[in-house]
Design a protein around this motif. Structure first.
Motif, PDB file in Angstrom:
ATOM      1  N   ALA A 102       0.815  -1.213   0.000  1.00 30.86           N
ATOM      2  CA  ALA A 102       0.000   0.000   0.000  1.00 30.86           C
ATOM      3  C   ALA A 102       0.855   1.273   0.000  1.00 30.86           C
ATOM      4  O   ALA A 102       0.545   2.220  -0.725  1.00 30.86           O
ATOM      5  CB  ALA A 102      -0.952  -0.005   1.194  1.00 30.86           C
ATOM      6  N   TYR A 106       0.563   4.476  -2.575  1.00 30.33           N
ATOM      7  CA  TYR A 106       0.307   5.855  -2.172  1.00 30.33           C
ATOM      8  C   TYR A 106       1.387   6.787  -2.730  1.00 30.33           C
ATOM      9  O   TYR A 106       1.072   7.835  -3.288  1.00 30.33           O
ATOM     10  CB  TYR A 106       0.236   6.008  -0.652  1.00 30.33           C
ATOM     11  N   PHE A 128      -4.385   1.562  -3.919  1.00 34.62           N
ATOM     12  CA  PHE A 128      -4.029   1.731  -2.508  1.00 34.62           C
ATOM     13  C   PHE A 128      -5.197   1.352  -1.607  1.00 34.62           C
ATOM     14  O   PHE A 128      -5.043   0.606  -0.645  1.00 34.62           O
ATOM     15  CB  PHE A 128      -3.602   3.179  -2.239  1.00 34.62           C
TER      16      PHE A 128
END
Length: 185
Positions: A102, A106, A128
């Motif tokens: 994740a 981002y 994400f």
């Protein structure tokens, strides 16, 4: 603690220079030089070290010499000095092997946003949000970025976002086709 001793910063620089004299392509040496320059407020040298970090990371195609964590630390420095193009290139090499992380998604969304690649940024942001993430600070930053993107891309993205949330529940993953002619990329 040793960094607080008199002359410690000079010794830090001396050891970094010795490291780079042995191997000018040392990731850790260039990383530490960049940190040192940032701490001293020397942006010109920090940016030069960042460029070298990006070059080293991109040359290590098979990710055998530089760990994922070191690569992400390098990306964070690139973002800190606003070298978004270099960060984005380095993140794309990471994406090939670590597509379920994740934090990487981002940072890619953030870099693409800063590079005005808004639809690509939105796509990475959607990826994400599909991943499990317990970092509340990162989730909060991603929410802020999503709001910014919605403001730029308008109602079509908000509708697409709602469709994505609905399709997530039904198992339908065909949410990425949001490109339309004449809209920002």
């Amino acid at each position: 603690d040793l960094a607080m001793l008199p002359g410690a910063t000079d010794n830090c620089l001396l050891f970094i220079q010795k490291c780079l004299a042995i191997d000018k392509n040392s990731f850790q040496g260039n990383y530490q030089l960049c940190n040192y320059c940032l701490n001293k407020g020397n942006m010109a040298d920090a940016i030069s070290s960042i460029s070298k970090l990006a070059e080293i990371m991109l040359a290590d195609k098979d990710s055998s010499k530089i760990s994922y964590d070191d690569r992400m630390n390098g990306v964070r420095l690139m973002v800190e000095v606003e070298k978004f193009q270099e960060a984005s290139k380095c993140l794309k090499t990471l994406d090939e092997d670590n597509s379920n992380i994740a934090e990487m998604k981002y940072f890619q969304a953030f870099c693409d946003f800063k590079l005005k690649h808004y639809k690509t940024s939105f796509s990475y942001l959607q990826e994400f949000f599909k991943l499990q993430n317990s970092d509340n600070e990162l989730v909060s930053a991603a929410d802020e970025l999503r709001i910014e993107l919605e403001g730029i891309l308008g109602e079509s993205v908000r509708r697409q976002d709602e469709e994505f949330e609905g399709s997530e529940e039904s198992g339908d993953t065909d949410w990425m086709d949001i490109e339309e002619e004449g809209e920002p990329t």
